[in-house]
Motif scaffolding. Sequence first.
Motif, PDB file in Angstrom:
ATOM      1  N   VAL A 122       0.798  -1.117   0.106  1.00 52.31           N
ATOM      2  CA  VAL A 122       0.057  -0.028  -0.035  1.00 52.31           C
ATOM      3  C   VAL A 122       0.647   1.280  -0.122  1.00 52.31           C
ATOM      4  O   VAL A 122       0.673   2.238  -0.744  1.00 52.31           O
ATOM      5  N   VAL A 123       1.960   1.347   0.969  1.00 53.65           N
ATOM      6  CA  VAL A 123       2.751   2.440   0.973  1.00 53.65           C
ATOM      7  C   VAL A 123       3.504   2.504  -0.383  1.00 53.65           C
ATOM      8  O   VAL A 123       3.702   3.808  -0.858  1.00 53.65           O
ATOM      9  N   VAL A 124       4.035   1.596  -0.818  1.00 51.47           N
ATOM     10  CA  VAL A 124       4.666   1.581  -2.119  1.00 51.47           C
ATOM     11  C   VAL A 124       3.715   2.057  -3.554  1.00 51.47           C
ATOM     12  O   VAL A 124       4.308   3.113  -4.158  1.00 51.47           O
ATOM     13  N   ASN A 125       2.609   1.778  -3.445  1.00 47.00           N
ATOM     14  CA  ASN A 125       1.636   2.310  -4.358  1.00 47.00           C
ATOM     15  C   ASN A 125       1.553   3.794  -4.164  1.00 47.00           C
ATOM     16  O   ASN A 125       1.242   4.391  -5.084  1.00 47.00           O
ATOM     17  N   CYS A 126       1.252   4.062  -3.055  1.00 42.40           N
ATOM     18  CA  CYS A 126       0.858   5.577  -2.572  1.00 42.40           C
ATOM     19  C   CYS A 126       2.044   6.217  -2.875  1.00 42.40           C
ATOM     20  O   CYS A 126       1.900   7.431  -3.539  1.00 42.40           O
ATOM     21  N   ALA A 127       3.206   5.938  -2.836  1.00 44.00           N
ATOM     22  CA  ALA A 127       4.516   6.718  -2.918  1.00 44.00           C
ATOM     23  C   ALA A 127       4.646   6.666  -4.672  1.00 44.00           C
ATOM     24  O   ALA A 127       5.023   7.762  -4.950  1.00 44.00           O
ATOM     25  N   ASN A 128       4.493   5.678  -5.169  1.00 46.12           N
ATOM     26  CA  ASN A 128       4.699   5.689  -6.568  1.00 46.12           C
ATOM     27  C   ASN A 128       3.559   6.718  -7.200  1.00 46.12           C
ATOM     28  O   ASN A 128       3.884   7.441  -8.165  1.00 46.12           O
ATOM     29  N   ASP A 129       2.431   6.634  -6.509  1.00 46.97           N
ATOM     30  CA  ASP A 129       1.302   7.613  -7.115  1.00 46.97           C
ATOM     31  C   ASP A 129       1.903   9.147  -6.930  1.00 46.97           C
ATOM     32  O   ASP A 129       1.594  10.145  -7.558  1.00 46.97           O
ATOM     33  N   TRP A 130       2.391   9.312  -5.844  1.00 47.52           N
ATOM     34  CA  TRP A 130       2.844  10.657  -5.511  1.00 47.52           C
ATOM     35  C   TRP A 130       3.844  11.084  -6.329  1.00 47.52           C
ATOM     36  O   TRP A 130       3.764  12.282  -7.025  1.00 47.52           O
TER      37      TRP A 130
END
Length: 178
Positions: A75-83
């Motif tokens: 979840v964190v990796v996906n949000c960081a990539n979205d950012w």
Amino acid sequence: MELSEEIIRKAQQGDANAFSDVLDSSYELIFSVAMKYVMNRQDAEDVTQQVCIKLAHSIAQYRFDSSFSTWLYRVVVNCANDWHRKEGRHHQSDNDVAQNPVSHNSDVAEQQLYLKQVLEQINTWGKGYLDAVVLVIGEGLTHQAAARVLDVTESTVSWRIHEVRKRLHLLESGGQKS
């Protein structure tokens, strides 16, 4: 950081206290990973906030087929990539990092600036390189654990780490093969 299955199930069912327990025990990991991705406290706080929101909306999707921390890393990796995708065109200047260091020590500020530049360079190499570096080198996960988070094979993670090291070595040597 592993939470009990009971707490997670209660959070999935909408128990606000259980969800608060999930956030309390996960916040440090979330922020730590976000910080390694964005190298700026304010941006890391923004990513962390997005992860908390995403977690509230998606915790019911956790199926207990992997550890909760593995799922949370994803979840964190996906949000960081979205950012990165959203904010990539609005990069802070290098001066912003130098003016906003974690420490007032100029050596530390220089190291932060260099690390930020290296991570930005790695991020331009394509999907997965930055993820592998943050999880393996930044978070200390094994290649196997990072592979579970990224939903790739362990050999893919190993190859990405090897490729990053090789490319960084070439950059440091001025592009000359040694």
